[in-house]
Structures are given as structure tokens and as C-alpha cells.
Enzyme design. Structure first.
Site, PDB file in Angstrom:
ATOM      1  N   LYS A  98      10.541 -34.286 -24.966  1.00  0.00           N
ATOM      2  CA  LYS A  98       9.742 -34.767 -23.838  1.00  0.00           C
ATOM      3  C   LYS A  98      10.374 -34.217 -22.563  1.00  0.00           C
ATOM      4  CE  LYS A  98       7.832 -38.852 -25.930  1.00  0.00           C
ATOM      5  NZ  LYS A  98       8.092 -38.321 -27.277  1.00  0.00           N
ATOM      6  N   ASP A 132       6.155 -32.442 -26.317  1.00  0.00           N
ATOM      7  CA  ASP A 132       5.278 -33.609 -26.480  1.00  0.00           C
ATOM      8  C   ASP A 132       4.489 -33.827 -25.191  1.00  0.00           C
ATOM      9  OD1 ASP A 132       6.339 -34.091 -28.977  1.00  0.00           O
ATOM     10  OD2 ASP A 132       7.448 -35.888 -28.408  1.00  0.00           O
ATOM     11  N   MET A 133       3.297 -34.404 -25.317  1.00  0.00           N
ATOM     12  CA  MET A 133       2.549 -34.718 -24.099  1.00  0.00           C
ATOM     13  C   MET A 133       2.775 -36.189 -23.761  1.00  0.00           C
ATOM     14  SD  MET A 133       0.850 -33.445 -21.695  1.00  0.00           S
ATOM     15  CE  MET A 133       0.245 -31.861 -22.256  1.00  0.00           C
ATOM     16  N   GLN A 161      -4.211 -34.203 -25.965  1.00  0.00           N
ATOM     17  CA  GLN A 161      -4.616 -35.576 -26.328  1.00  0.00           C
ATOM     18  C   GLN A 161      -6.130 -35.740 -26.225  1.00  0.00           C
ATOM     19  OE1 GLN A 161      -2.282 -36.706 -23.040  1.00  0.00           O
ATOM     20  NE2 GLN A 161      -0.747 -37.805 -24.234  1.00  0.00           N
ATOM     21  N   ARG A 182      -0.454 -29.022 -31.066  1.00  0.00           N
ATOM     22  CA  ARG A 182      -0.543 -30.234 -31.876  1.00  0.00           C
ATOM     23  C   ARG A 182      -1.659 -31.079 -31.236  1.00  0.00           C
ATOM     24  NH1 ARG A 182       4.228 -33.967 -30.870  1.00  0.00           N
ATOM     25  NH2 ARG A 182       5.390 -32.549 -32.205  1.00  0.00           N
ATOM     26  N   GLY A 186      -3.729 -39.593 -28.640  1.00  0.00           N
ATOM     27  CA  GLY A 186      -3.127 -40.031 -27.364  1.00  0.00           C
ATOM     28  C   GLY A 186      -2.542 -41.422 -27.488  1.00  0.00           C
ATOM     29  N   ARG A 287       4.550 -47.541 -31.241  1.00  0.00           N
ATOM     30  CA  ARG A 287       4.051 -47.587 -32.634  1.00  0.00           C
ATOM     31  C   ARG A 287       3.432 -48.956 -32.919  1.00  0.00           C
ATOM     32  NH1 ARG A 287       5.558 -43.137 -31.512  1.00  0.00           N
ATOM     33  NH2 ARG A 287       3.404 -43.189 -30.920  1.00  0.00           N
TER      34      ARG A 287
HETATM   35  C1  LIG Z   1       3.326 -36.195 -35.449  1.00  0.00           C
HETATM   36  C2  LIG Z   1       2.764 -36.935 -34.295  1.00  0.00           C
HETATM   37  C3  LIG Z   1       3.094 -36.553 -33.006  1.00  0.00           C
HETATM   38  C4  LIG Z   1       2.554 -37.220 -31.900  1.00  0.00           C
HETATM   39  N1  LIG Z   1       2.814 -36.768 -30.642  1.00  0.00           N
HETATM   40  C5  LIG Z   1       2.211 -37.367 -29.580  1.00  0.00           C
HETATM   41  C6  LIG Z   1       2.370 -36.858 -28.258  1.00  0.00           C
HETATM   42  O1  LIG Z   1       3.065 -35.875 -27.997  1.00  0.00           O
HETATM   43  N2  LIG Z   1       1.719 -37.513 -27.250  1.00  0.00           N
HETATM   44  C7  LIG Z   1       0.915 -38.607 -27.472  1.00  0.00           C
HETATM   45  O2  LIG Z   1       0.319 -39.129 -26.525  1.00  0.00           O
HETATM   46  N3  LIG Z   1       0.761 -39.090 -28.718  1.00  0.00           N
HETATM   47  C8  LIG Z   1       1.380 -38.516 -29.774  1.00  0.00           C
HETATM   48  N4  LIG Z   1       1.188 -39.030 -31.024  1.00  0.00           N
HETATM   49  C9  LIG Z   1       0.522 -40.351 -31.208  1.00  0.00           C
HETATM   50  C10 LIG Z   1      -0.989 -40.214 -31.276  1.00  0.00           C
HETATM   51  O3  LIG Z   1      -1.496 -39.872 -30.019  1.00  0.00           O
HETATM   52  C11 LIG Z   1      -1.645 -41.534 -31.735  1.00  0.00           C
HETATM   53  O4  LIG Z   1      -1.340 -42.532 -30.806  1.00  0.00           O
HETATM   54  C12 LIG Z   1      -1.204 -42.014 -33.087  1.00  0.00           C
HETATM   55  O5  LIG Z   1      -1.063 -40.971 -33.994  1.00  0.00           O
HETATM   56  C13 LIG Z   1      -2.221 -43.025 -33.629  1.00  0.00           C
HETATM   57  O6  LIG Z   1      -3.473 -42.420 -33.839  1.00  0.00           O
HETATM   58  P1  LIG Z   1      -3.991 -41.940 -35.273  1.00  0.00           P
HETATM   59  O7  LIG Z   1      -4.736 -40.684 -35.093  1.00  0.00           O
HETATM   60  O8  LIG Z   1      -2.838 -41.862 -36.202  1.00  0.00           O
HETATM   61  O9  LIG Z   1      -4.970 -43.059 -35.796  1.00  0.00           O
HETATM   62  P2  LIG Z   1      -5.507 -44.437 -35.199  1.00  0.00           P
HETATM   63  O10 LIG Z   1      -6.730 -44.178 -34.376  1.00  0.00           O
HETATM   64  O11 LIG Z   1      -4.390 -45.227 -34.594  1.00  0.00           O
HETATM   65  O12 LIG Z   1      -5.925 -45.162 -36.524  1.00  0.00           O
HETATM   66  C14 LIG Z   1      -7.089 -44.781 -37.260  1.00  0.00           C
HETATM   67  C15 LIG Z   1      -6.993 -45.304 -38.663  1.00  0.00           C
HETATM   68  O13 LIG Z   1      -5.942 -44.607 -39.354  1.00  0.00           O
HETATM   69  C16 LIG Z   1      -5.281 -45.474 -40.245  1.00  0.00           C
HETATM   70  N5  LIG Z   1      -3.858 -45.617 -39.843  1.00  0.00           N
HETATM   71  C17 LIG Z   1      -3.345 -45.401 -38.627  1.00  0.00           C
HETATM   72  N6  LIG Z   1      -2.006 -45.583 -38.646  1.00  0.00           N
HETATM   73  C18 LIG Z   1      -1.695 -45.960 -39.898  1.00  0.00           C
HETATM   74  C19 LIG Z   1      -0.478 -46.313 -40.534  1.00  0.00           C
HETATM   75  N7  LIG Z   1       0.687 -46.314 -39.892  1.00  0.00           N
HETATM   76  N8  LIG Z   1      -0.546 -46.644 -41.846  1.00  0.00           N
HETATM   77  C20 LIG Z   1      -1.704 -46.636 -42.502  1.00  0.00           C
HETATM   78  N9  LIG Z   1      -2.883 -46.317 -41.946  1.00  0.00           N
HETATM   79  C21 LIG Z   1      -2.875 -45.987 -40.664  1.00  0.00           C
HETATM   80  C22 LIG Z   1      -6.009 -46.812 -40.162  1.00  0.00           C
HETATM   81  O14 LIG Z   1      -7.009 -46.821 -41.131  1.00  0.00           O
HETATM   82  C23 LIG Z   1      -6.603 -46.771 -38.775  1.00  0.00           C
HETATM   83  O15 LIG Z   1      -7.735 -47.585 -38.650  1.00  0.00           O
HETATM   84  C24 LIG Z   1       1.694 -38.340 -32.124  1.00  0.00           C
HETATM   85  C25 LIG Z   1       1.353 -38.713 -33.427  1.00  0.00           C
HETATM   86  C26 LIG Z   1       1.858 -38.030 -34.498  1.00  0.00           C
HETATM   87  C27 LIG Z   1       1.437 -38.442 -35.881  1.00  0.00           C
END
Ligand SMILES: Cc1cc2nc3c(=O)[nH]c(=O)nc-3n(C[C@H](O)[C@H](O)[C@H](O)COP(=O)(O)OP(=O)(O)OC[C@H]3O[C@@H](n4cnc5c(N)ncnc54)[C@H](O)[C@@H]3O)c2cc1C
Length: 305
Positions: A98, A132-133, A161, A182, A186, A287
Site C-alpha cells: 500500500k 493495492d488500491m 475497484q 487485479r 472494493g 474482513r
Molecule cells: C486477493 C485480494 C486482494 C484485494 N485487494 C484489494 C485492494 O487492493 N483494494 C480494495 O479496495 N479491496 C481489495 N480486496 C477486497 C475486495 O475489494 C472485496 O472487498 C472483497 O474481496 C469482498 O468481495 P468479494 O468479491 O469477495 O465478494 P462479496 O461481494 O463480499 O461476497 C459475495 C458472495 O461471495 C461469497 N463469499 C464472500 N466471502 C466469502 C468467504 N470469506 N467465505 C465464503 N464465501 C464468501 C458469499 O456467497 C457472498 O455472498 C481484495 C480482495 C482479494 C480477494
């Protein structure tokens, strides 16, 4: 109710008092569950194990919003050391960082100088560095710096994002830089002036970005735990004959382990984002904000020291 919980944890994530307390408490409560360990060395066995299972990694030294030049320089040295150790130990790992931890909020020249040290080392060892954003107010600065670095370095990538209105245009404008992006939904609390307030709009925009970036031909990381987005990606790849070597899925360490391994079995590239370090508190709260179901798992972990 879900919104209140999310806002509550995002609010807590910014508390410096709780952050300090958590740091004093130590990282052992989160180690092996959502983080690798207190430092890079203690994370090496976890990285090796993930690699042996066919999972690649991106490590992230926890810590953000640094307001001292000295700490920003220490963080820079930590990133450089991580890259050197990845090469020396022959680990299949990228580095995520970051820029607020390297001085983005202090002075742009400082962050440029720190990033130059990191990217020179990354280039030398051919280790990808992903910026990372962070929150929307830092998005333009982050993308401007990414453009500068991308003109000089191959081993640099960043994150877009889907919740931001601006992102589709950013993706198009950055296309000439042949970016490795990536794509994420968001993670920060943003106002409706800059971000889609409705989850279904975020999901629709995420799909649009996945399709655009995959069709652009640039290597793409789809970072999500959402089955719907994973299935959508597979479908687009099949429909447009995009090889499995042209993209990867990414998930956070400790989340959906079974799904991660299934994707590997199906022949997809799967990268695990593995944070390490003492500054685990803000990361942990974000998280929890994303998925309150993590609370049960968190409390179990904390009482089982
Ligand atoms: C590798 C990685 C890097 C990231 N880097 C950044 C970044 O640089 N900047 C930033 O702003 N954000 C980052 N994020 C976070 C991202 O923006 C989301 O906030 C986060 O990933 C939650 O969104 P989602 O797409 O996983 O699904 P969500 O919209 O949160 O969930 C959708 C569905 O997925 C399933 N689900 C979600 N989480 C889980 C779980 N833990 N266990 C089981 N099922 C689950 C459920 O069915 C849920 O209803 C990153 C995420 C990842 C995975």
C-alpha cells in the site's frame, strides 16, 4: 442491519487506539488463520505449503496510513527484503503493498524514491509488485504514479475497484500501458458521490470490467470469493477462447480454502493474498465488515490462543 455491521467494522478499522492495543496484544491470534505470521521469515513455511498445493501467493506487509518518513523508509526496506527472500528461497510469490505505507500521504517525492528502490529490486529478481488500491481520495494519485512506474518497469501492477463510477474509464485510459490489473469489488467505505451504493450495481460493473479486461488481452487477476463472479469469468474465457494462462483468480488467505484447491484442480491459476506483520488490526476489521460470518471464526481463533 448488514449495512450497520459493515459501517461499524469500517469505523472500528480506523481507530488508532484499538490498532495500538491490537499491536501490543500481538499477531499470534491471527497467525495461520488470516495472516502468515509476525514477519516474513515466519510466513515462509506457510508460503511453501501453499506453493506445494499448487497455489501461488502474494505477500503483503501489513500497515497503512504511515505519517512518518522514518517508518515509510522502514516499510520500504521490508518490501525490498521480502522480494530478495522470495528470490533466494525460490518461492512462487508476488509482493503487494500500500503506497500510504511508503509515504503517499507525506510527500510524493518520498513515495517515488521508496517505490523506485522496491521496483528496481523487483525488476532485478523478476518478482511482480502489485500496488493495492486504497480509498477513493487516493485513487487518482495512485493511478498517476502507476502510469509513471509502468513506463519504466515491467514488474509492477495495480488494482481497480468495481464500486467506483470512474473505474470503467480508468480501465480504458490505462489500456495503452498494457497493465496487469487485479480487479476487485472494493473494500472501503465510499460515498454515493463516487461509488455505487447498491451491491447489485457493483456486481454488474465488476462483470463488465472482468469482460473488458480479459478481452483486452492483458493478463488479469480476478480477486473475489464470489462464486457468481468466478463462474462468470470461466464462462467469458470459454466463450472467447481465452487460455487459462491469461488470467488468475485471487483470494485472501484463510478464505474459501476448499474452493481455492478446486480451482487449482480444474487447471486455473490461483493466487493467495497472504498478509503478515503486527499491524493486522485494520485488515482484520475490513474482513469482518465484508463478511460478518467471519466473526464466529474470529472469536473462536482469539479464545484459542
Ligand atoms: C486477493 C485480494 C486482494 C484485494 N485487494 C484489494 C485492494 O487492493 N483494494 C480494495 O479496495 N479491496 C481489495 N480486496 C477486497 C475486495 O475489494 C472485496 O472487498 C472483497 O474481496 C469482498 O468481495 P468479494 O468479491 O469477495 O465478494 P462479496 O461481494 O463480499 O461476497 C459475495 C458472495 O461471495 C461469497 N463469499 C464472500 N466471502 C466469502 C468467504 N470469506 N467465505 C465464503 N464465501 C464468501 C458469499 O456467497 C457472498 O455472498 C481484495 C480482495 C482479494 C480477494
Amino acid at each position: 442491519m448488514e449495512v450497520i455491521t459493515r459501517d461499524f467494522f469500517l469505523f472500528l478499522s480506523k481507530s488508532s487506539i484499538l490498532n495500538r492495543l491490537a499491536r501490543n496484544w500481538g499477531s499470534s491470534v491471527a497467525t495461520g488463520k488470516i495472516i502468515g505470521g509476525k514477519d516474513f521469515e515466519s510466513s515462509i513455511p506457510i508460503i511453501r505449503k501453499l506453493n506445494e498445493q499448487g497455489l501461488t501467493v502474494t505477500v503483503d506487509h501489513l500497515g497503512e496510513f504511515v505519517d512518518s518518513r522514518e517508518v515509510a523508509r522502514e516499510r520500504t526496506q521490508e518490501c525490498i527484503r521480502a522480494i530478495q527472500l522470495i528470490a533466494q528461497e525460490k518461492l512462487e510469490s508476488h509482493v503487494s503493498l500500500k503506497m500510504t505505507s511508503l509515504g503517499l500521504d507525506i510527500d510524493l517525492d518520498l513515495v517515488r524514491e521508496n517505490m523506485t528502490g522496491i521496483l528496481d529490486t523487483a525488476e532485478q529478481h523478476q518478482v511482480m509488485v502489485t500496488i493495492d488500491m486504497e480509498d477513493e481520495v487516493r485513487c487518482q494519485k495512485t493511478l498517476d504514479l502507476f502510469k509513471e512506474f509502468r513506463q519504466r518497469y515491467e514488474y509492477v501492477s495495480t488494482v481497480l475497484q468495481a464500486y467506483l463510477y470512474r473505474t470503467e474509464q480508468d480501465l480504458e485510459e490505462l489500456n495503452p500501458y498494457k497493465p496487469f490489473f487485479r480487479l476487485v469489488k472494493g473494500a472501503y467505505k465510499e460515498s454515493p458521490q463516487v461509488a455505487f451504493p447498491d451491491k447489485k450495481d457493483v456486481d454488474e460493473n465488476y462483470k463488465k470490467l472482468i469482460k473488458k479486461q480479459l478481452l483486452s488481452g492483458h493478463y488479469t487477476a480476478i480477486a473475489t470469493h464470489d462464486d457468481k463472479m468466478i463462474d462468470f469469468t470461466k464462462e467469458i474465457a470459454r466463450e472467447h477462447q481465452i487460455g487459462k494462462d491469461r488470467f488468475e483468480f485471487q483470494m485472501l488467505y484463510g478464505m474459501r480454502n476448499k474452493t481455492q484447491l478446486e480451482l487449482v484442480k480444474e487447471g486455473y491459476n490461483m493466487r493467495v493474498y497472504l498478509p503478515y506483520g503486527d499491524d493486522w488490526y485494520g485488515y482484520f476489521m475490513r474482513r469482518l465488515a465484508e463478511r460478518p460470518a467471519n466473526i464466529a471464526f474470529a472469536f473462536k481463533g482469539m479464545t484459542k490462543k
